[in-house]
Design a protein around this motif. Structure first.
Motif, PDB file in Angstrom:
ATOM      1  N   ALA A 154       2.614  -4.085  16.706  1.00 56.86           N
ATOM      2  CA  ALA A 154       3.794  -3.221  16.577  1.00 56.86           C
ATOM      3  C   ALA A 154       3.454  -1.762  16.896  1.00 56.86           C
ATOM      4  CB  ALA A 154       4.377  -3.330  15.172  1.00 56.86           C
ATOM      5  N   GLU A 155       2.201  -1.376  16.700  1.00 56.26           N
ATOM      6  CA  GLU A 155       1.746  -0.014  17.003  1.00 56.26           C
ATOM      7  C   GLU A 155       1.331   0.142  18.468  1.00 56.26           C
ATOM      8  OE1 GLU A 155       1.774   2.719  15.083  1.00 56.26           O
ATOM      9  OE2 GLU A 155       2.689   1.633  13.418  1.00 56.26           O
TER      10      GLU A 155
ATOM     11  N   LYS B 100     -14.581  -4.365   3.979  1.00 52.56           N
ATOM     12  CA  LYS B 100     -14.924  -5.642   3.343  1.00 52.56           C
ATOM     13  C   LYS B 100     -14.021  -6.786   3.792  1.00 52.56           C
ATOM     14  CE  LYS B 100     -18.402  -4.646   0.677  1.00 52.56           C
ATOM     15  NZ  LYS B 100     -19.698  -5.253   0.964  1.00 52.56           N
ATOM     16  N   ALA B 101     -12.792  -6.469   4.223  1.00 48.20           N
ATOM     17  CA  ALA B 101     -11.834  -7.521   4.582  1.00 48.20           C
ATOM     18  C   ALA B 101     -10.983  -7.062   5.762  1.00 48.20           C
ATOM     19  CB  ALA B 101     -10.942  -7.839   3.384  1.00 48.20           C
ATOM     20  N   PHE B 102     -10.458  -8.032   6.497  1.00 46.16           N
ATOM     21  CA  PHE B 102      -9.688  -7.723   7.693  1.00 46.16           C
ATOM     22  C   PHE B 102      -8.471  -6.858   7.391  1.00 46.16           C
ATOM     23  CE2 PHE B 102      -7.254  -8.135  11.491  1.00 46.16           C
ATOM     24  CZ  PHE B 102      -8.203  -8.283  12.486  1.00 46.16           C
ATOM     25  N   LYS B 103      -7.865  -7.024   6.231  1.00 47.46           N
ATOM     26  CA  LYS B 103      -6.661  -6.253   5.913  1.00 47.46           C
ATOM     27  C   LYS B 103      -6.920  -4.746   5.897  1.00 47.46           C
ATOM     28  CE  LYS B 103      -7.272  -7.009   0.983  1.00 47.46           C
ATOM     29  NZ  LYS B 103      -6.750  -7.653  -0.198  1.00 47.46           N
ATOM     30  N   GLU B 104      -8.186  -4.325   5.742  1.00 48.12           N
ATOM     31  CA  GLU B 104      -8.532  -2.904   5.737  1.00 48.12           C
ATOM     32  C   GLU B 104      -8.620  -2.307   7.146  1.00 48.12           C
ATOM     33  OE1 GLU B 104     -11.843  -1.963   2.933  1.00 48.12           O
ATOM     34  OE2 GLU B 104     -11.794  -4.145   2.637  1.00 48.12           O
ATOM     35  N   VAL B 105      -8.686  -3.156   8.150  1.00 44.50           N
ATOM     36  CA  VAL B 105      -8.842  -2.722   9.541  1.00 44.50           C
ATOM     37  C   VAL B 105      -7.679  -1.835   9.977  1.00 44.50           C
ATOM     38  CG1 VAL B 105      -8.748  -3.622  11.914  1.00 44.50           C
ATOM     39  CG2 VAL B 105     -10.323  -4.638  10.245  1.00 44.50           C
ATOM     40  N   VAL B 106      -6.460  -2.249   9.640  1.00 44.37           N
ATOM     41  CA  VAL B 106      -5.265  -1.532  10.101  1.00 44.37           C
ATOM     42  C   VAL B 106      -5.277  -0.087   9.633  1.00 44.37           C
ATOM     43  CG1 VAL B 106      -2.745  -1.427   9.989  1.00 44.37           C
ATOM     44  CG2 VAL B 106      -3.884  -3.628  10.273  1.00 44.37           C
TER      45      VAL B 106
ATOM     46  N   GLN C 187      -5.170   5.428  10.757  1.00 52.67           N
ATOM     47  CA  GLN C 187      -5.561   6.743  10.249  1.00 52.67           C
ATOM     48  C   GLN C 187      -6.261   7.548  11.353  1.00 52.67           C
ATOM     49  OE1 GLN C 187      -8.351   6.709   6.913  1.00 52.67           O
ATOM     50  NE2 GLN C 187      -7.023   8.205   5.911  1.00 52.67           N
ATOM     51  N   GLU C 188      -7.154   6.907  12.099  1.00 49.03           N
ATOM     52  CA  GLU C 188      -7.829   7.602  13.203  1.00 49.03           C
ATOM     53  C   GLU C 188      -6.841   7.959  14.306  1.00 49.03           C
ATOM     54  OE1 GLU C 188     -11.465   7.346  14.760  1.00 49.03           O
ATOM     55  OE2 GLU C 188     -12.489   6.962  12.875  1.00 49.03           O
ATOM     56  N   ALA C 189      -5.890   7.079  14.586  1.00 49.16           N
ATOM     57  CA  ALA C 189      -4.884   7.361  15.619  1.00 49.16           C
ATOM     58  C   ALA C 189      -4.061   8.588  15.231  1.00 49.16           C
ATOM     59  CB  ALA C 189      -3.985   6.149  15.828  1.00 49.16           C
ATOM     60  N   LYS C 190      -3.730   8.685  13.953  1.00 48.10           N
ATOM     61  CA  LYS C 190      -2.960   9.828  13.460  1.00 48.10           C
ATOM     62  C   LYS C 190      -3.761  11.132  13.621  1.00 48.10           C
ATOM     63  CE  LYS C 190      -0.530   9.202   9.735  1.00 48.10           C
ATOM     64  NZ  LYS C 190      -0.151   9.051   8.309  1.00 48.10           N
TER      65      LYS C 190
END
Length: 190
Positions: free
Chosen positions: A41-42, A172-178, A183-186
């Motif tokens: 979506a991003e 630690k988990a895939f859910k943290e990837v987003v 945050q870096e894109a921002k």
């Protein structure tokens, strides 16, 4: 130029079952479909980058990987998170199938699959990410010019470090990837 998230398969997107091509045994890791949907979506392309030495080792035929790809697409489709491309390396220098028994530029930690995907799909590697569960994934991404995320889920056992193997982020988990990527894109957009 487009941006992408390059994704390791075993241990990153799906539970690691060594040399598995059986669709019945392919299970997405927790949080993967939702995270991929958010990244898509991003505006990120989702590109699988996977070493598949089982072909060179004679454990399964190369065409069996088509079933793996179809299974992943079916699992991700309800989330509108399908893969945009699927790249794999069937080679291994210690294989038993002569045509695949070789050192190559595509087998991670080499960046060949990422470079080919960038060429094929018009991807800006500097705006892209490589996500994986071992330092070979990180090294391939860094060598290609991507930012990298290591999912420290216990699959990396060697921890041989050098500058090419330093991830941009460790989670630690895939859910943290987003959150790392967005945050870096921002910050980059500022």
């Amino acid at each position: 130029m487009r941006k992408a998230v390059f994704l390791d398969k075993d241990g990153t997107l799906v539970h690691d079952v060594p040399y598995n091509v059986d669709p019945q045994r392919i299970r997405l890791c927790e949080g993967v479909p939702e995270a991929l949907a958010r990244l898509k979506a991003e505006g990120y392309l989702l590109v699988m980058i996977s070493n598949q030495a089982g072909v060179a080792r004679g454990y399964f035929e190369e065409q069996a990987l088509e079933g793996v790809k179809e299974t992943l697409q079916r699992a991700l489709q309800p989330y509108k998170a399908g893969l945009d491309a699927f790249y794999y390396c069937p080679h291994h220098p210690e294989g038993i199938v002569p045509v695949y028994t070789q050192a190559c530029a595509c087998r991670k930690p080499q960046p060949g699959m990422l470079l080919q995907a960038a060429k094929d799909l018009g991807i800006d590697l500097a705006a892209s990410w490589m996500i994986g569960d071992i330092l070979h994934d990180v090294e391939a991404g860094n060598k290609a010019g991507c930012r990298t995320i290591l999912i420290d889920n216990g699959n990396e056992t060697e921890w041989v470090m050098n500058p090419d193997r330093e991830p941009t982020h460790v989670v630690k988990a895939f859910k943290e990837v987003v959150s790392c990527i967005l945050q870096e894109a921002k910050q980059t957009a500022k």
